[in-house]
Design a protein around this motif. Structure first.
Motif, PDB file in Angstrom:
ATOM      1  N   PRO A  52       0.838  -1.208   0.000  1.00 39.49           N
ATOM      2  CA  PRO A  52       0.000   0.000   0.000  1.00 39.49           C
ATOM      3  C   PRO A  52       0.870   1.254   0.000  1.00 39.49           C
ATOM      4  CG  PRO A  52      -0.733  -1.565   1.669  1.00 39.49           C
ATOM      5  CD  PRO A  52       0.609  -2.036   1.202  1.00 39.49           C
ATOM      6  N   VAL A  53       0.538   2.204  -0.870  1.00 33.49           N
ATOM      7  CA  VAL A  53       1.306   3.452  -0.948  1.00 33.49           C
ATOM      8  C   VAL A  53       0.359   4.630  -1.124  1.00 33.49           C
ATOM      9  CG1 VAL A  53       3.388   2.404  -1.921  1.00 33.49           C
ATOM     10  CG2 VAL A  53       1.602   3.241  -3.458  1.00 33.49           C
ATOM     11  N   ARG A  54       0.798   5.815  -0.690  1.00 33.45           N
ATOM     12  CA  ARG A  54       0.118   7.049  -1.031  1.00 33.45           C
ATOM     13  C   ARG A  54       0.542   7.440  -2.445  1.00 33.45           C
ATOM     14  NH1 ARG A  54      -1.968   9.889   3.233  1.00 33.45           N
ATOM     15  NH2 ARG A  54      -3.261  10.772   1.575  1.00 33.45           N
ATOM     16  N   THR A  55      -0.333   8.102  -3.152  1.00 27.66           N
ATOM     17  CA  THR A  55      -0.016   8.429  -4.550  1.00 27.66           C
ATOM     18  C   THR A  55       1.228   9.307  -4.672  1.00 27.66           C
ATOM     19  OG1 THR A  55      -1.694  10.203  -4.396  1.00 27.66           O
ATOM     20  CG2 THR A  55      -2.349   8.129  -5.447  1.00 27.66           C
ATOM     21  N   ALA A  56       1.426  10.229  -3.733  1.00 27.35           N
ATOM     22  CA  ALA A  56       2.595  11.111  -3.790  1.00 27.35           C
ATOM     23  C   ALA A  56       3.883  10.367  -3.491  1.00 27.35           C
ATOM     24  CB  ALA A  56       2.429  12.277  -2.820  1.00 27.35           C
ATOM     25  N   ALA A  57       3.775   9.181  -2.884  1.00 25.31           N
ATOM     26  CA  ALA A  57       4.965   8.422  -2.499  1.00 25.31           C
ATOM     27  C   ALA A  57       5.484   7.529  -3.619  1.00 25.31           C
ATOM     28  CB  ALA A  57       4.670   7.561  -1.272  1.00 25.31           C
ATOM     29  N   VAL A  58       4.724   7.429  -4.708  1.00 24.07           N
ATOM     30  CA  VAL A  58       5.184   6.622  -5.840  1.00 24.07           C
ATOM     31  C   VAL A  58       6.364   7.348  -6.481  1.00 24.07           C
ATOM     32  CG1 VAL A  58       4.581   5.646  -8.085  1.00 24.07           C
ATOM     33  CG2 VAL A  58       2.892   5.666  -6.231  1.00 24.07           C
ATOM     34  N   GLY A  59       7.547   6.729  -6.404  1.00 23.40           N
ATOM     35  CA  GLY A  59       8.750   7.405  -6.876  1.00 23.40           C
ATOM     36  C   GLY A  59       9.936   6.471  -6.878  1.00 23.40           C
ATOM     37  N   GLU A  60      11.110   7.037  -6.739  1.00 21.66           N
ATOM     38  CA  GLU A  60      12.338   6.236  -6.804  1.00 21.66           C
ATOM     39  C   GLU A  60      12.377   5.175  -5.707  1.00 21.66           C
ATOM     40  OE1 GLU A  60      15.492   5.117  -8.965  1.00 21.66           O
ATOM     41  OE2 GLU A  60      14.214   6.857  -9.425  1.00 21.66           O
ATOM     42  N   SER A  61      11.821   5.491  -4.541  1.00 24.70           N
ATOM     43  CA  SER A  61      11.881   4.542  -3.422  1.00 24.70           C
ATOM     44  C   SER A  61      10.969   3.334  -3.630  1.00 24.70           C
ATOM     45  CB  SER A  61      11.505   5.243  -2.110  1.00 24.70           C
ATOM     46  OG  SER A  61      10.169   5.701  -2.141  1.00 24.70           O
ATOM     47  N   THR A  62       9.956   3.459  -4.486  1.00 24.52           N
ATOM     48  CA  THR A  62       9.055   2.333  -4.744  1.00 24.52           C
ATOM     49  C   THR A  62       9.299   1.695  -6.107  1.00 24.52           C
ATOM     50  OG1 THR A  62       7.315   3.732  -5.743  1.00 24.52           O
ATOM     51  CG2 THR A  62       7.241   3.408  -3.355  1.00 24.52           C
ATOM     52  N   GLU A  63      10.104   2.340  -6.941  1.00 21.44           N
ATOM     53  CA  GLU A  63      10.309   1.849  -8.311  1.00 21.44           C
ATOM     54  C   GLU A  63      10.726   0.379  -8.312  1.00 21.44           C
ATOM     55  OE1 GLU A  63      12.520   4.287 -11.317  1.00 21.44           O
ATOM     56  OE2 GLU A  63      13.661   2.424 -11.532  1.00 21.44           O
ATOM     57  N   GLY A  64      10.076  -0.395  -9.168  1.00 18.99           N
ATOM     58  CA  GLY A  64      10.379  -1.813  -9.291  1.00 18.99           C
ATOM     59  C   GLY A  64       9.482  -2.713  -8.469  1.00 18.99           C
ATOM     60  N   ARG A  65       8.756  -2.139  -7.502  1.00 20.31           N
ATOM     61  CA  ARG A  65       7.908  -2.937  -6.614  1.00 20.31           C
ATOM     62  C   ARG A  65       6.472  -3.035  -7.136  1.00 20.31           C
ATOM     63  NH1 ARG A  65       9.851  -3.523  -1.307  1.00 20.31           N
ATOM     64  NH2 ARG A  65      11.678  -2.276  -0.773  1.00 20.31           N
ATOM     65  N   LEU A  66       5.743  -3.989  -6.600  1.00 20.50           N
ATOM     66  CA  LEU A  66       4.309  -4.088  -6.829  1.00 20.50           C
ATOM     67  C   LEU A  66       3.622  -3.261  -5.748  1.00 20.50           C
ATOM     68  CD1 LEU A  66       2.258  -5.573  -8.692  1.00 20.50           C
ATOM     69  CD2 LEU A  66       2.011  -7.251  -6.849  1.00 20.50           C
ATOM     70  N   VAL A  67       2.797  -2.284  -6.160  1.00 20.60           N
ATOM     71  CA  VAL A  67       2.186  -1.364  -5.201  1.00 20.60           C
ATOM     72  C   VAL A  67       0.671  -1.314  -5.383  1.00 20.60           C
ATOM     73  CG1 VAL A  67       4.268   0.045  -5.043  1.00 20.60           C
ATOM     74  CG2 VAL A  67       2.497   0.645  -6.716  1.00 20.60           C
ATOM     75  N   GLN A  68       0.014  -0.725  -4.403  1.00 22.46           N
ATOM     76  CA  GLN A  68      -1.435  -0.549  -4.441  1.00 22.46           C
ATOM     77  C   GLN A  68      -1.796   0.829  -3.910  1.00 22.46           C
ATOM     78  OE1 GLN A  68      -4.238  -3.580  -2.749  1.00 22.46           O
ATOM     79  NE2 GLN A  68      -4.746  -1.922  -1.344  1.00 22.46           N
ATOM     80  N   ALA A  69      -2.688   1.504  -4.619  1.00 25.37           N
ATOM     81  CA  ALA A  69      -3.160   2.814  -4.170  1.00 25.37           C
ATOM     82  C   ALA A  69      -4.683   2.889  -4.318  1.00 25.37           C
ATOM     83  CB  ALA A  69      -2.508   3.932  -4.983  1.00 25.37           C
ATOM     84  N   ILE A  70      -5.307   3.606  -3.406  1.00 30.70           N
ATOM     85  CA  ILE A  70      -6.743   3.907  -3.514  1.00 30.70           C
ATOM     86  C   ILE A  70      -6.850   5.414  -3.629  1.00 30.70           C
ATOM     87  CG2 ILE A  70      -8.970   3.832  -2.354  1.00 30.70           C
ATOM     88  CD1 ILE A  70      -8.086   1.268  -0.990  1.00 30.70           C
ATOM     89  N   ALA A  71      -7.386   5.881  -4.759  1.00 31.25           N
ATOM     90  CA  ALA A  71      -7.358   7.315  -5.048  1.00 31.25           C
ATOM     91  C   ALA A  71      -8.491   7.708  -5.978  1.00 31.25           C
ATOM     92  CB  ALA A  71      -6.009   7.683  -5.670  1.00 31.25           C
ATOM     93  N   LYS A  72      -8.667   9.027  -6.136  1.00 25.40           N
ATOM     94  CA  LYS A  72      -9.733   9.572  -6.980  1.00 25.40           C
ATOM     95  C   LYS A  72      -9.190   9.977  -8.340  1.00 25.40           C
ATOM     96  CE  LYS A  72     -11.531  13.606  -5.938  1.00 25.40           C
ATOM     97  NZ  LYS A  72     -12.353  14.638  -5.252  1.00 25.40           N
ATOM     98  N   ILE A  73      -9.947   9.664  -9.389  1.00 26.74           N
ATOM     99  CA  ILE A  73      -9.566  10.077 -10.740  1.00 26.74           C
ATOM    100  C   ILE A  73      -9.781  11.588 -10.854  1.00 26.74           C
ATOM    101  CG2 ILE A  73     -10.068   9.838 -13.203  1.00 26.74           C
ATOM    102  CD1 ILE A  73     -10.942   6.978 -12.648  1.00 26.74           C
ATOM    103  N   THR A  74      -8.730  12.291 -11.262  1.00 31.57           N
ATOM    104  CA  THR A  74      -8.769  13.754 -11.249  1.00 31.57           C
ATOM    105  C   THR A  74      -8.958  14.392 -12.615  1.00 31.57           C
ATOM    106  OG1 THR A  74      -6.353  13.788 -11.421  1.00 31.57           O
ATOM    107  CG2 THR A  74      -7.299  13.859  -9.199  1.00 31.57           C
ATOM    108  N   LYS A  75      -8.729  13.630 -13.694  1.00 29.98           N
ATOM    109  CA  LYS A  75      -8.833  14.174 -15.054  1.00 29.98           C
ATOM    110  C   LYS A  75      -9.466  13.131 -15.969  1.00 29.98           C
ATOM    111  CE  LYS A  75      -4.465  16.735 -14.523  1.00 29.98           C
ATOM    112  NZ  LYS A  75      -3.051  16.828 -14.974  1.00 29.98           N
TER     113      LYS A  75
END
Length: 218
Positions: free
Chosen positions: A124-147
């Motif tokens: 589980p990750v926050r959308t803003a945390a998706v970056g170099e520290s998570t790159e390569g991993r399998l992640v999950q986020a729950i978020a709102k479509i903005t566009k």
């Protein structure tokens, strides 16, 4: 005697499936491999988190992602090795940069496939945390479509989501067959995928239709 020989034969077959040359270097944690300079030859072991060729429409290869307890990384292959999530693999190859994404390009016979195991659970990750520290991993986020969903064919579609911490792109590769027609601005979605990078931005790349689902409002 026959029972003993049968068990021995099965054991030899299993070892051969994951065999590597005796002279091969010992596998290192993926996190350690990621810290090395581009061009370095590394050997890593882990569990596949994406199927072979899932991202071919934008990655231009038939590779797969591999993850251990320390980190994850993408393995670029020209041929489809039939890897699916949960398959163990040992990879020897060279660290390369692919449009910002750190990858391994295997040497000849540099991929040894092993047994099947439990699939890696997404982190589980926050959308803003998706970056170099998570790159390569399998992640999950729950978020709102903005566009509105952005057409980026033939490569795929871009879905912009934000859980309140900051926006991130969910890139839906054409090769996955994931439908985006049902997705609308304001929908809250659960997204599972490979934490990736393209050029100067980070993204989540889902693998299957079940990786993207509307979960309602909050």
């Amino acid at each position: 005697m026959f029972a003993v020989l049968a068990r021995l034969s099965a054991t030899v077959a299993l070892i051969a499936l994951f065999a590597v040359p005796a002279s091969a270097s010992a596998a290192q944690p993926i996190a350690d491999a990621r810290a090395l300079p581009l061009g370095t030859t590394v050997t890593v072991e882990g569990t596949a988190t994406t199927p072979s060729g899932a991202f071919e429409s934008s990655f231009y290869d038939k590779g797969f992602a591999l993850q251990d307890r320390s980190a994850g990384i993408y393995v670029k292959t020209a041929s489809d090795l039939g890897v699916r999530p949960g398959r163990r693999a040992r990879v020897t190859g060279v660290l390369t940069d692919s449009s910002g994404l750190l990858t391994i390009v295997p040497s000849a016979n540099g991929v040894a496939l092993g047994r099947w195991g439990a699939p890696v659970l997404p982190e589980p990750v926050r959308t803003a945390a998706v970056g170099e520290s998570t790159e390569g991993r399998l992640v999950q986020a729950i978020a709102k479509i903005t566009k509105p969903v952005e057409n980026d064919l033939p490569y795929g579609h871009k879905v912009y989501v934000d859980d309140g911490s900051g926006e991130v792109v969910v890139f839906v590769n054409t090769r996955t067959g994931i439908g985006v027609g049902r997705l609308a601005v304001g929908d809250w979605v659960r997204v599972v995928g490979f934490s990736s990078q393209y050029s100067d931005h980070y993204e989540i790349d889902p693998r299957f239709s079940r990786d993207v689902g509307v979960v309602g409002g909050f």
